[in-house]
Design a protein around this motif. Sequence first.
Motif, PDB file in Angstrom:
ATOM      1  N   LEU A 526      14.726 -50.298  25.262  1.00  0.00           N
ATOM      2  CA  LEU A 526      15.733 -50.137  26.309  1.00  0.00           C
ATOM      3  C   LEU A 526      17.033 -50.849  25.963  1.00  0.00           C
ATOM      4  O   LEU A 526      18.090 -50.514  26.509  1.00  0.00           O
ATOM      5  N   ASN A 532      18.733 -43.718  23.858  1.00  0.00           N
ATOM      6  CA  ASN A 532      19.085 -44.030  25.247  1.00  0.00           C
ATOM      7  C   ASN A 532      20.447 -43.439  25.637  1.00  0.00           C
ATOM      8  O   ASN A 532      21.069 -43.879  26.596  1.00  0.00           O
ATOM      9  N   ARG A 540      19.464 -48.574  32.281  1.00  0.00           N
ATOM     10  CA  ARG A 540      18.670 -49.292  31.289  1.00  0.00           C
ATOM     11  C   ARG A 540      18.413 -50.731  31.735  1.00  0.00           C
ATOM     12  O   ARG A 540      17.319 -51.284  31.518  1.00  0.00           O
TER      13      ARG A 540
END
Length: 625
Positions: A526, A532, A540
Motif C-alpha cells: 500500500l 496502486n 491508501r
Amino acid sequence: MAEYQSNDGEQHVIAAARHIVKALGSTKNLSDDLRRILLDLDSHLSSLTIVTEDGGGGGGGGGGLFQIEQRLKDAEKKVMNGEKSRIVSLSEYLEAVNEVQVLRESLRGLSLKGNKKHNELFGRADRILHIAMSSLEGEVAHILVEHRQFLEPDCISFRSHGNEVVYDESFVSLDDHEEAISSSNNDSDVLIIHLVDPKIIPDLKSIANTMFASDYGLEFCQAFICFRREALDDYMVVLEMENDLSIEEIMKLEWEILNNEIRKWVRAMKIITRIYLASEKQFCNKILGYFGISVNPRVFVEITKPSILRVLNFGEAVAMGSLRPEKLIRLLDMYEVMAELLPNVNELFSEDVGFWFRNEYQKLLRSIGESAKATLWEFRNAIASDESSCPFPNGGIHHLTRYVMNYLKILTEYTDTLNLLLRDPDSKDDSNLVVAEPENVNPISWHLRSITFTLESNLEQKSRLYKDQPLQHIFMMNNIHYMVRKVMGIELRVLFGDEWIRKRAGKYQQQARNYERATWSFILSLLRNDGNSSRSVRERLRLFAAAFDEVYKLHTRWSIPDPGLRDDLRIANSMNLIPAFRSFLGQHSSHINDRHLKYSVTDLENLLLHFFEELPGSLHNSRRR
C-alpha cells in the motif's frame, strides 16, 4: 607297687602337660585356631588323667567313675545355676560346660559300655550338655540384642542426580527452570563399622567354640542367623525399605508413590551393600571364620537372604512396569547403582553358596537396562503421537517442547550409561526414523537428535492449527529457538554439536523472515506506487491504517518469551515498516494533511514496541486526536 609308681609318674607328666596347655591358653593374642587346638588338647589330657587314675581302664573302672561322678556333679551345679537365671560369669559357665565335655569324652573313651554306672553317667553328661547348650543359645540371643549398635542411614553420602522434573498426567507439562546439579562425593569405598559392640566378640567366639565342640554348631548358627536377620530387618525399616508388597502390588502403585520408593531403594542399595553387608560379613568372619568354608558363607547368606529377596523383587517389579517417560530417569538411577555395586556383590557372595544371589543380581541388572532402553524408545514414540486439537495460546513455547528439552538435558547426566546400553548389539530399535545428520555419532547423540527431529515434526503439525499464517511462523520460531538455546548449554552441546546448532539457528531465523513477509507484504504494498495507480493517497492511507490496526490487535496478543528474540523481531518490524511509511509521507506530503493521517511515524514506532507482549489489542490510547 611298681605299677602304682608307674601310673603315678604318668599322672604327673599329664598334669604337667595340662598345666602348660592352660598357661598357653591364657596367653593373649592367640589365634582362634591355636586356641581351639589347645582346648582340644586339654580335653584329651583330662581324659588321659581319668584313664590313668583308673589304672589304665582295668579293674571295672570304679575309682575312675567315682571321680567322674564327683566332677560331673560340680559342673552340673554350675550349669543348672545358669539355667535358673541369666549367666552371671560367662567364663565360669563355659569352664563348667567344657568340664562336662571333657568328662563325656572321658566316659566315651572308657571300655565300660556294659557298666550300668558308666551308662548312667554318660546319659547324665548328655543331658547336662543339652541344658547348657539351650542356655548358651539364650545367651547368644541376649548378647546380639543387648549389644547391637545402630547404623545411622546418613553415614554415607553418594552421587544423586539432583534434577527433578515436574510432570502432569498429560505427559507434556514441565516446569522450565535451571536445575542445580548436586555435587558428587567419592563413595566407591566399602565402609566397615561395628554392628555389635566389639567388646562382646570374644564372648560370642567362646560360646561358638563350646557349642561346636559339643556338636551343637547348628543350634549356634540358627540362633546367630535368627537375631542377625532381625537386626537387618530392623535396619531395613530405618531405611524405609520394609515394604512387603508383592510384585503385582508394586506395579500398581501410583507414580508419585513409586517414584519416592525408587529413590529410597537407590539410596538404600549403597548403604546396605557397602556398609551393612560388608560389615555383617566381617562380623560373621570373626565369629565363624575358622569353622570352615561350609559354615561361615552359608550363615551370611541365610542372614541376608530375606532382605535381599525383598530388594530384588522390588527392582523386578519396577523393570516389569509401564514404560512411562519419567520412569526412565529412575530406571537409569537403579541401573547405575547396581552396575556400580556389582563388584561389591561379587565379592560379598563369592563362594558357591552365594551363586544364586550373584546370578539373580545380574539378571535384574540386565532387566533394568532393557527396560530403560525400551522406555527411551517409547519416549520418542510418545512425542510423535502427542496430538492437539487446539492451537497453543499466542504462539508461545509449547509444553511439549519444554518437557522434551529439559528431559534431554537431564539425560546428559547418564551419557556413559546410555551409550553402554544403546551400544548393545542385541538392541532393536523399531523406528524407521532417518535423522538428517550424516556424520558418525555415538549412540546417545543419535538418539537425542532423533528425539528432537521427532519433536520438530510434531511441532510442524501443531503449527498448522493456527489460522493466521504469521502466527504459524511465530510458533515455530519460538519453539526452535528454545530448542537451540537449550542445546547451547554445555551438557547438550557436546552431544549435538555446533553443526546442529547452526542448522536450527538458520531454521528459526528463516521462520522470523517468513513471519515478516506474511505480516507486512500487503501493508508495504500500500505504501508503494506500483499497482496502486487506481487508488488515491487518502484511500491508501485509510487501507494502511485499517491493516495496521488488525496487525496490532493480533500481534500484541502473541508471545515471544525470549527478550532478545522479541527485541530482534521488533527491530525487524520497525525496519520493514518505518522507512517505507516515512518515504510514503515524504512523496505525498502535498496531498496529506493531519485530517487524513491516523498515525504519525512516531506513533507507529511506539506501537511497534507493544508487539508480542500478550497485551489486549486496543489502540485507543495510542491514536492521534
